[in-house]
Scaffold this active site. Structure first.
Site, PDB file in Angstrom:
ATOM      1  N   ILE A 463       0.949  -1.077  -0.160  1.00  0.00           N
ATOM      2  CA  ILE A 463      -0.025   0.031   0.059  1.00  0.00           C
ATOM      3  C   ILE A 463       0.834   1.264   0.042  1.00  0.00           C
ATOM      4  O   ILE A 463       0.680   2.361   0.220  1.00  0.00           O
ATOM      5  CB  ILE A 463      -1.102   0.008   1.115  1.00  0.00           C
ATOM      6  CG1 ILE A 463      -0.176  -0.005   2.318  1.00  0.00           C
ATOM      7  CG2 ILE A 463      -1.831  -1.154   1.179  1.00  0.00           C
ATOM      8  CD1 ILE A 463      -1.321   0.280   3.573  1.00  0.00           C
ATOM      9  N   THR A 465       3.913   0.954   1.562  1.00  0.00           N
ATOM     10  CA  THR A 465       4.748   0.797   2.962  1.00  0.00           C
ATOM     11  C   THR A 465       6.107   0.478   2.457  1.00  0.00           C
ATOM     12  O   THR A 465       7.232   0.485   3.484  1.00  0.00           O
ATOM     13  CB  THR A 465       3.932   0.071   3.742  1.00  0.00           C
ATOM     14  OG1 THR A 465       3.451  -0.986   3.264  1.00  0.00           O
ATOM     15  CG2 THR A 465       2.756   1.003   4.456  1.00  0.00           C
ATOM     16  N   ARG A 628      12.991  -6.024  15.160  1.00  0.00           N
ATOM     17  CA  ARG A 628      13.874  -5.990  14.509  1.00  0.00           C
ATOM     18  C   ARG A 628      13.454  -5.022  13.136  1.00  0.00           C
ATOM     19  O   ARG A 628      12.380  -5.427  12.536  1.00  0.00           O
ATOM     20  CB  ARG A 628      14.647  -7.175  13.589  1.00  0.00           C
ATOM     21  CG  ARG A 628      15.606  -6.864  12.561  1.00  0.00           C
ATOM     22  CD  ARG A 628      16.328  -8.323  12.202  1.00  0.00           C
ATOM     23  NE  ARG A 628      17.057  -9.073  13.188  1.00  0.00           N
ATOM     24  CZ  ARG A 628      18.115  -8.543  13.899  1.00  0.00           C
ATOM     25  NH1 ARG A 628      18.569  -7.304  13.414  1.00  0.00           N
ATOM     26  NH2 ARG A 628      18.492  -9.127  14.700  1.00  0.00           N
ATOM     27  N   ILE A 629      14.078  -4.151  12.604  1.00  0.00           N
ATOM     28  CA  ILE A 629      13.846  -3.310  11.533  1.00  0.00           C
ATOM     29  C   ILE A 629      14.445  -3.896  10.523  1.00  0.00           C
ATOM     30  O   ILE A 629      15.672  -3.827  10.247  1.00  0.00           O
ATOM     31  CB  ILE A 629      14.326  -1.761  11.773  1.00  0.00           C
ATOM     32  CG1 ILE A 629      13.750  -1.323  13.122  1.00  0.00           C
ATOM     33  CG2 ILE A 629      13.813  -0.877  10.562  1.00  0.00           C
ATOM     34  CD1 ILE A 629      12.227  -1.242  13.016  1.00  0.00           C
ATOM     35  N   LYS A 633      14.945   2.398   5.729  1.00  0.00           N
ATOM     36  CA  LYS A 633      14.688   3.596   5.130  1.00  0.00           C
ATOM     37  C   LYS A 633      13.133   3.471   4.898  1.00  0.00           C
ATOM     38  O   LYS A 633      12.543   4.618   5.419  1.00  0.00           O
ATOM     39  CB  LYS A 633      15.375   3.347   3.529  1.00  0.00           C
ATOM     40  CG  LYS A 633      15.176   4.897   2.844  1.00  0.00           C
ATOM     41  CD  LYS A 633      15.618   4.771   1.542  1.00  0.00           C
ATOM     42  CE  LYS A 633      17.353   4.850   1.442  1.00  0.00           C
ATOM     43  NZ  LYS A 633      17.808   6.412   1.024  1.00  0.00           N
ATOM     44  N   GLN A 638       7.844   5.401   7.324  1.00  0.00           N
ATOM     45  CA  GLN A 638       6.513   5.188   7.984  1.00  0.00           C
ATOM     46  C   GLN A 638       6.409   5.994   9.077  1.00  0.00           C
ATOM     47  O   GLN A 638       5.413   6.721   9.376  1.00  0.00           O
ATOM     48  CB  GLN A 638       6.450   3.720   8.211  1.00  0.00           C
ATOM     49  CG  GLN A 638       6.023   2.932   7.064  1.00  0.00           C
ATOM     50  CD  GLN A 638       5.013   3.212   6.461  1.00  0.00           C
ATOM     51  OE1 GLN A 638       3.678   3.325   7.066  1.00  0.00           O
ATOM     52  NE2 GLN A 638       4.903   3.824   5.091  1.00  0.00           N
ATOM     53  N   GLY A 702       6.093  -4.439  13.139  1.00  0.00           N
ATOM     54  CA  GLY A 702       5.839  -3.683  11.930  1.00  0.00           C
ATOM     55  C   GLY A 702       5.733  -2.240  12.526  1.00  0.00           C
ATOM     56  O   GLY A 702       5.752  -1.877  13.604  1.00  0.00           O
ATOM     57  N   GLU A 705       1.709   1.993  12.021  1.00  0.00           N
ATOM     58  CA  GLU A 705       0.787   2.413  12.715  1.00  0.00           C
ATOM     59  C   GLU A 705       1.349   3.141  14.027  1.00  0.00           C
ATOM     60  O   GLU A 705       0.900   4.310  14.560  1.00  0.00           O
ATOM     61  CB  GLU A 705      -0.251   1.783  13.063  1.00  0.00           C
ATOM     62  CG  GLU A 705      -1.428   1.513  12.027  1.00  0.00           C
ATOM     63  CD  GLU A 705      -2.001   0.151  11.645  1.00  0.00           C
ATOM     64  OE1 GLU A 705      -3.280   0.325  12.119  1.00  0.00           O
ATOM     65  OE2 GLU A 705      -1.373  -0.864  11.608  1.00  0.00           O
TER      66      GLU A 705
HETATM   67 MO1  MOS Z   1      -4.438  -0.203   9.112  1.00  0.00          MO
HETATM   68  S1  MOS Z   1      -5.931   1.089   9.952  1.00  0.00           S
HETATM   69  O1  MOS Z   1      -4.726  -1.658   9.932  1.00  0.00           O
HETATM   70  O2  MOS Z   1      -4.848  -0.245   7.628  1.00  0.00           O
END
Ligand code: MOS
Length: 741
Positions: A463, A465, A628-629, A633, A638, A702, A705
């Site tokens: 999306i 990301t 872990r990242i 970049k 994000q 992740g 968010e």
């Molecule tokens: Mo996110 S609000 O789970 O796309």
């Protein structure tokens, strides 16, 4: 497993997006870029009342307009079913009522008809002539939320009421977050194709597999007769997680007319018909001892929802585990309004919930005359006291300490308005943040080709990301195949089923499946070597072999004695070795032995000019503990994007419903204010980079968010520090601050 990256993560700047060139050159095909031979355009007609019934619907004039092929409404769209009830996230959608299902209008903008014509302009012109009369009723879009319904208890321990009553120090306040509308730049769209038996649906979706399952059920066809494609998204922020009613209108029209149909949801419709973050109203009661130990925390939240759907925002998501306290209760309830159905928006639940909780913690610190970081450190829990489970990995204390160091927190003087710089008053605020870490069951396929290229595929989607990039990166790291020779194929239900791009769990879900697929493809190569003619492997079993940097060799010999895998395949005349990988899900597992979350600390600086009542966010320091990242970049990108969105949440964003007609009236990017570049602060992002080995073998959680959580609370607390005004209802407005200006 050792680090998947060859370089130590902290010195690795990260890989640029492999799909970047496709996007900047205009080659990437977004949903509405699909133009097919014979394609028609559908334009919905939206209700102009928010509550009532349709009295008459006159389509005669529209039908006679040039280029019009059909005008659909309740009588003639054709059967659209509802999805069957299910647990969890299978065939899930938030607005469950099929389009045109009855003559009742429950929110402003609800689709009542749709015109299909040869061109978009013809469809728009005809849609404008559809005459609808209504029997309007008194609508309700009241902002204040109240209900007599019994709230749902989300978490409970001890005796929170008694403990609060007798607490020496108390905060008891109500915090409000407004309706917010996701504003991805790419509009929602469907391009539907029917071939007499199968649907091919180009959709703006964050979840192709779920989208297929929903559409199959609602259109009444087997799921193998529906293919959903979403190669590129101009983001979604949650607004594109689930199908919305325009999808079924487009698909049905395509089937009825036996022609491809494109339907693009305009930006004003986007404010009505494809979800929003609901308004929330949250009462927080927190009590402590005089030296700052929490004795009780009570969090009661309400959110508005639509008339038919029970969307709960879940504001108490982070409440039960954030701090140590023997007594706690978190409840939630919903209140019906004549609005479209709410949906997940970046960090649903935790983001508005943490605005309330972290603001209240800051208010408690002020009452205690205690540093707000010290107050948080004092109440750091050893485990998730809500679930009585250990944390898989929690480094919140280090987030606070590292952030304080980077921000220069020790120079903060706590008195309101006491800090100045360049003639401006400075305000400094801090907040904690967290977000769930889970995985969804995933399958993925990897092919290692004889020509030295590789292909990795999964029915998940990117999306924006960085999913394309991180999958190419993993295959490259594990095989030695250079990035530019790796093709990543996503966004198509024809591929092995993958996770939603939501919950910040796509990376954590897909990577283990891809690693498994790579290992299985390598097994296939070992078999080919074992059966082949190369003398190096004569009489050797696959188990004796290893794969290092593109070479197959015997485990007990050095990799440079090996043979390039391309050679093995070429010699055997095999085009490629395939591996089908999979990984299990964790989401919704009631037997989970750990509480799995990411954490972080947000530090905000505002500048305040009382003479002109000008408030700006000048600086944000964010320290994130997200495991872990894998690729620093896009990960940093994000967090930066989330911080910018957090500035909007704190200062600008609110969808305003007209109380007379129920219409979202600021339904465009001029009147719905989002953070611009000029509003964006200096942003300093730090990742702690502690692998979470409970979540998966790579330790990766992740980052989509977590960066938004806590920002608004940090800004509101900084605003208090600068101005002395505690704003508990977002967005913070100039009017709120004029009291003291
Ligand atoms: Mo996110 S609000 O789970 O796309």
């Amino acid at each position: 497993m050792a680090s998947i990256l060859n370089l130590p993560p902290k010195t690795n700047a990260g890989l640029p997006r492999v799909d970047g060139p496709l996007k900047v050159s205009g080659v990437a095909m977004y949903t509405s870029d699909h133009n097919l031979p014979g394609m028609l355009y559908a334009v919905p007609v939206c209700a102009t009342i928010a509550k009532g019934t349709i009295a008459t619907l006159d389509v005669d004039r529209a039908q006679a307009m040039p280029g019009v092929k059909a005008v659909y409404h309740r009588q003639n769209l054709g059967k659209i079913f509802r999805t069957a009830p299910s647990d969890g996230l299978s065939a899930y959608l938030d607005e469950r009522r099929p389009p045109f299902d009855d003559d009742v209008i429950r929110y402003y903008g609800q689709y009542v008809a749709a015109v299909v014509a040869n061109t978009y302009e013809q469809a728009v012109a005809a849609a404008n002539t559809v005459k609808v009369t209504y029997k309007a009723e008194k609508l309700d879009v009241r902002r204040h939320l109240e209900t007599d319904d019994k709230p749902t208890v989300d978490s409970h321990r001890g005796n929170p009421d008694e403990a609060f009553q007798s607490a020496p120090i108390k905060v008891d306040e109500i915090y409000v977050t407004p309706t917010e509308t996701h504003n991805p730049i790419e509009l929602h769209a469907s391009v539907a194709v029917w071939d007499g038996q199968n649907f091919t649906l180009y959709e703006t979706t964050q979840a192709v597999v779920n989208h297929r399952d929903v559409m199959a059920q609602m259109l009444g066809v087997p799921s193998e007769n529906v293919r959903v494609i979403s190669r590129f998204l101009g983001s979604g922020f949650g607004g594109k997680l689930w199908p919305w009613t325009h999808c079924m209108i487009a698909a049905s029209a395509a089937r009825n007319l036996n022609r491809p149909v494109k339907l693009v949801v305009t930006r004003d419709m986007m404010f009505q018909n494809v979800g929003h973050r609901p308004r929330t109203q949250q009462r927080i009661r927190v009590g402590s001892t005089p030296d700052g130990k929490l004795v009780s925390l009570i969090h009661d939240s309400l959110n508005h929802t639509s008339i038919l759907d029970d969307y709960s925002e879940g504001c108490s998501e982070a409440t039960a585990y954030s701090y140590s306290t023997p007594n706690l209760r978190a409840t939630s309830g919903i209140v019906r309004r004549n609005v479209g159905t709410p949906t997940s928006m970046r960090g649903p639940g935790a983001v508005p919930g943490l605005f309330a909780l972290e603001s209240a913690i800051d208010e408690l610190a002020v009452k205690l005359n205690m540093d707000p970081i010290k107050l948080r450190l004092l109440n750091e829990p050893e485990k998730d006291e809500g679930k009585n489970l250990p944390f898989s990995s929690r480094h919140f204390v280090e987030c606070l300490n590292t952030g304080a160091e980077k921000f220069g927190w020790s120079r903060r003087t706590p008195q309101v308005g006491s800090m100045k710089k360049d003639g401006l008053i400075l305000g400094w605020g801090v907040a904690g943040c967290s977000w769930i870490a889970e995985r969804m069951a995933t399958a993925a396929s990897v092919d290692l080709h004889a020509d030295g290229t590789a292909r990795v595929s999964c029915a998940t989607q990117d999306i924006g990301t960085g999913t394309y990039t991180v999958l190419a990166q993993i295959v490259s790291e594990k095989t030695g195949i250079p990035l530019e020779k790796i093709e990543v194929v996503l966004g198509d239900t024809a591929l092995p089923p993958g996770p939603i791009s939501g919950g910040s769990w796509a990376t954590a879900s897909v990577i283990p499946a891809v690693v498994d697929a790579i290992e299985k493809a390598q097994q296939t190569l070992f078999m080919a070597a074992s059966q082949g003619k190369d003398p190096a492997f004569a009489g050797q079993k696959p188990e004796a072999m290893a794969f290092t940097n593109g070479r197959i060799h015997l485990k007990d010999k050095s990799p440079d004695t090996g043979v390039l895998y391309e050679q093995i395949l070429t010699d055997a005349n095999i085009r490629g070795a395939s591996g089908q990988g999979k990984s299990e899900g964790t989401f919704g597992d009631p037997n989970s032995k750990h509480s799995k979350h990411s954490f972080g600390a947000q530090f905000a600086e505002v500048t305040w000019e009382p003479e002109t009542a000008r408030l700006r966010v000048s600086r944000v320091v964010t320290v994130i503990d997200a495991g872990r990242i894998l690729n620093p970049k896009p990960a940093r990108n994000q967090i930066e994007g989330a911080v910018v969105m957090g500035v909007g949440m704190a200062l600008f964003e609110e969808t305003v419903y007209d109380p007379r007609f129920g219409a979202p009236i600021n339904n465009n990017l001029a009147d719905y204010i989002v953070t611009t570049n000029a509003d964006s602060p200096e942003i300093d992002v730090t990742f702690l980079d502690y692998p979470d080995m409970v979540l998966n073998s790579l330790g990766a959680r992740g980052v989509g968010e977590i960066g938004l959580a806590g920002i608004a609370a940090a800004i509101a607390s900084a605003t208090y520090h600068a101005t002395g005004v505690r704003v508990r209802e977002l967005p913070i407005r100039i009017e709120d601050l004029l009291v003291r200006a």
